[in-house]
Motif scaffolding. Structure first.
Motif, PDB file in Angstrom:
ATOM      1  N   VAL A  51      -2.526  -3.833  -2.467  1.00  0.00           N
ATOM      2  CA  VAL A  51      -1.514  -4.394  -1.470  1.00  0.00           C
ATOM      3  C   VAL A  51      -0.466  -3.272  -1.448  1.00  0.00           C
ATOM      4  O   VAL A  51      -0.149  -2.700  -0.170  1.00  0.00           O
ATOM      5  CB  VAL A  51      -0.969  -5.749  -1.650  1.00  0.00           C
ATOM      6  CG1 VAL A  51       0.263  -6.207  -0.857  1.00  0.00           C
ATOM      7  CG2 VAL A  51      -2.187  -6.567  -1.514  1.00  0.00           C
ATOM      8  N   ILE A  52      -0.024  -2.845  -2.484  1.00  0.00           N
ATOM      9  CA  ILE A  52       1.022  -1.658  -2.479  1.00  0.00           C
ATOM     10  C   ILE A  52       0.593  -0.366  -1.914  1.00  0.00           C
ATOM     11  O   ILE A  52       1.293   0.269  -1.081  1.00  0.00           O
ATOM     12  CB  ILE A  52       1.679  -1.745  -4.012  1.00  0.00           C
ATOM     13  CG1 ILE A  52       2.340  -2.827  -4.405  1.00  0.00           C
ATOM     14  CG2 ILE A  52       2.533  -0.294  -4.113  1.00  0.00           C
ATOM     15  CD1 ILE A  52       2.812  -2.955  -5.960  1.00  0.00           C
ATOM     16  N   PHE A 102       0.439  -1.205   1.780  1.00  0.00           N
ATOM     17  CA  PHE A 102       1.735  -1.212   2.368  1.00  0.00           C
ATOM     18  C   PHE A 102       2.291   0.272   2.457  1.00  0.00           C
ATOM     19  O   PHE A 102       2.736   0.704   3.562  1.00  0.00           O
ATOM     20  CB  PHE A 102       2.523  -2.055   1.402  1.00  0.00           C
ATOM     21  CG  PHE A 102       3.752  -2.296   2.044  1.00  0.00           C
ATOM     22  CD1 PHE A 102       4.220  -2.569   3.296  1.00  0.00           C
ATOM     23  CD2 PHE A 102       4.990  -1.608   1.053  1.00  0.00           C
ATOM     24  CE1 PHE A 102       5.590  -2.837   3.674  1.00  0.00           C
ATOM     25  CE2 PHE A 102       6.275  -1.731   1.444  1.00  0.00           C
ATOM     26  CZ  PHE A 102       6.748  -2.495   2.673  1.00  0.00           C
ATOM     27  N   ALA A 103       2.207   1.069   1.396  1.00  0.00           N
ATOM     28  CA  ALA A 103       2.729   2.466   1.448  1.00  0.00           C
ATOM     29  C   ALA A 103       2.089   3.150   2.580  1.00  0.00           C
ATOM     30  O   ALA A 103       2.706   4.045   3.387  1.00  0.00           O
ATOM     31  CB  ALA A 103       2.595   3.032   0.096  1.00  0.00           C
ATOM     32  N   LYS A 104       0.855   3.075   2.925  1.00  0.00           N
ATOM     33  CA  LYS A 104       0.135   3.956   3.734  1.00  0.00           C
ATOM     34  C   LYS A 104       0.552   3.559   5.131  1.00  0.00           C
ATOM     35  O   LYS A 104       0.725   4.515   5.944  1.00  0.00           O
ATOM     36  CB  LYS A 104      -1.344   3.723   3.355  1.00  0.00           C
ATOM     37  CG  LYS A 104      -2.165   4.572   4.481  1.00  0.00           C
ATOM     38  CD  LYS A 104      -3.748   4.342   4.176  1.00  0.00           C
ATOM     39  CE  LYS A 104      -4.276   5.055   5.149  1.00  0.00           C
ATOM     40  NZ  LYS A 104      -5.889   4.994   4.822  1.00  0.00           N
ATOM     41  N   ASP A 159       8.573  -1.001  -5.374  1.00  0.00           N
ATOM     42  CA  ASP A 159       9.892  -1.641  -5.394  1.00  0.00           C
ATOM     43  C   ASP A 159      10.017  -2.731  -4.561  1.00  0.00           C
ATOM     44  O   ASP A 159      10.539  -3.851  -5.176  1.00  0.00           O
ATOM     45  CB  ASP A 159      10.995  -0.363  -5.268  1.00  0.00           C
ATOM     46  CG  ASP A 159      12.341  -0.903  -5.592  1.00  0.00           C
ATOM     47  OD1 ASP A 159      12.584  -1.603  -6.789  1.00  0.00           O
ATOM     48  OD2 ASP A 159      13.182  -0.807  -5.052  1.00  0.00           O
ATOM     49  N   LEU A 160       9.641  -2.315  -3.499  1.00  0.00           N
ATOM     50  CA  LEU A 160       9.955  -3.498  -2.185  1.00  0.00           C
ATOM     51  C   LEU A 160       8.822  -4.614  -2.414  1.00  0.00           C
ATOM     52  O   LEU A 160       9.289  -5.812  -2.338  1.00  0.00           O
ATOM     53  CB  LEU A 160       9.660  -3.039  -0.684  1.00  0.00           C
ATOM     54  CG  LEU A 160      10.620  -1.763  -0.560  1.00  0.00           C
ATOM     55  CD1 LEU A 160      10.103  -1.250   1.041  1.00  0.00           C
ATOM     56  CD2 LEU A 160      11.798  -2.523  -0.227  1.00  0.00           C
ATOM     57  N   PHE A 161       7.596  -4.341  -3.002  1.00  0.00           N
ATOM     58  CA  PHE A 161       6.681  -5.403  -3.149  1.00  0.00           C
ATOM     59  C   PHE A 161       7.095  -6.385  -4.266  1.00  0.00           C
ATOM     60  O   PHE A 161       7.197  -7.698  -4.095  1.00  0.00           O
ATOM     61  CB  PHE A 161       5.500  -4.920  -3.714  1.00  0.00           C
ATOM     62  CG  PHE A 161       4.261  -6.041  -4.107  1.00  0.00           C
ATOM     63  CD1 PHE A 161       3.753  -6.636  -3.077  1.00  0.00           C
ATOM     64  CD2 PHE A 161       4.180  -6.310  -5.225  1.00  0.00           C
ATOM     65  CE1 PHE A 161       2.997  -7.828  -3.484  1.00  0.00           C
ATOM     66  CE2 PHE A 161       3.054  -7.239  -5.705  1.00  0.00           C
ATOM     67  CZ  PHE A 161       2.645  -7.811  -4.757  1.00  0.00           C
ATOM     68  N   SER A 204      -7.147 -10.507   2.595  1.00  0.00           N
ATOM     69  CA  SER A 204      -7.160  -9.458   2.608  1.00  0.00           C
ATOM     70  C   SER A 204      -5.845  -8.495   2.202  1.00  0.00           C
ATOM     71  O   SER A 204      -4.756  -9.034   2.415  1.00  0.00           O
ATOM     72  CB  SER A 204      -7.634  -8.814   4.012  1.00  0.00           C
ATOM     73  OG  SER A 204      -6.981  -8.708   4.992  1.00  0.00           O
ATOM     74  N   ASP A 205      -6.303  -7.419   1.486  1.00  0.00           N
ATOM     75  CA  ASP A 205      -4.889  -6.384   1.305  1.00  0.00           C
ATOM     76  C   ASP A 205      -4.290  -6.139   2.608  1.00  0.00           C
ATOM     77  O   ASP A 205      -2.953  -5.855   2.410  1.00  0.00           O
ATOM     78  CB  ASP A 205      -5.692  -5.200   0.700  1.00  0.00           C
ATOM     79  CG  ASP A 205      -6.395  -5.489  -0.567  1.00  0.00           C
ATOM     80  OD1 ASP A 205      -6.414  -6.599  -1.264  1.00  0.00           O
ATOM     81  OD2 ASP A 205      -7.187  -4.536  -0.978  1.00  0.00           O
TER      82      ASP A 205
END
Length: 73
Positions: free
Chosen positions: A15-16, A19-21, A32-34, A54-55
């Motif tokens: 997930v991280i 999210f970054a992508k 950090d945000l996660f 899902s991710d």
């Protein structure tokens, strides 16, 4: 339902990364945000079986959480 802790850690990592992508931020920033998010708390506590989503869906939820926080600041 509680997920297996090892599988949950792998889910967090995916997930991280997703999210970054999607947001264009660094993996460190995304992590950090996660780990400061409400989504993380809900997943950790096994609320609504979020770990089964899902991710991509969870990354979108994380983005929405931070967009909402940004608008309320």
């Amino acid at each position: 339902m509680k997920a297996n802790p090892i599988l949950l850690q792998k889910k967090y990592a995916r997930v991280i990364a997703c999210f970054a992508k999607k947001t264009g931020i660094s993996l460190g920033g995304a992590m950090d945000l996660f780990y400061r998010s409400q989504l993380y708390c809900l997943m950790r506590d096994g609320v609504s079986d979020l770990h089964c989503m899902s991710d991509d869906y969870l990354a979108d939820e994380l983005s929405a959480e931070y967009q909402t926080k940004a608008h309320h600041s």
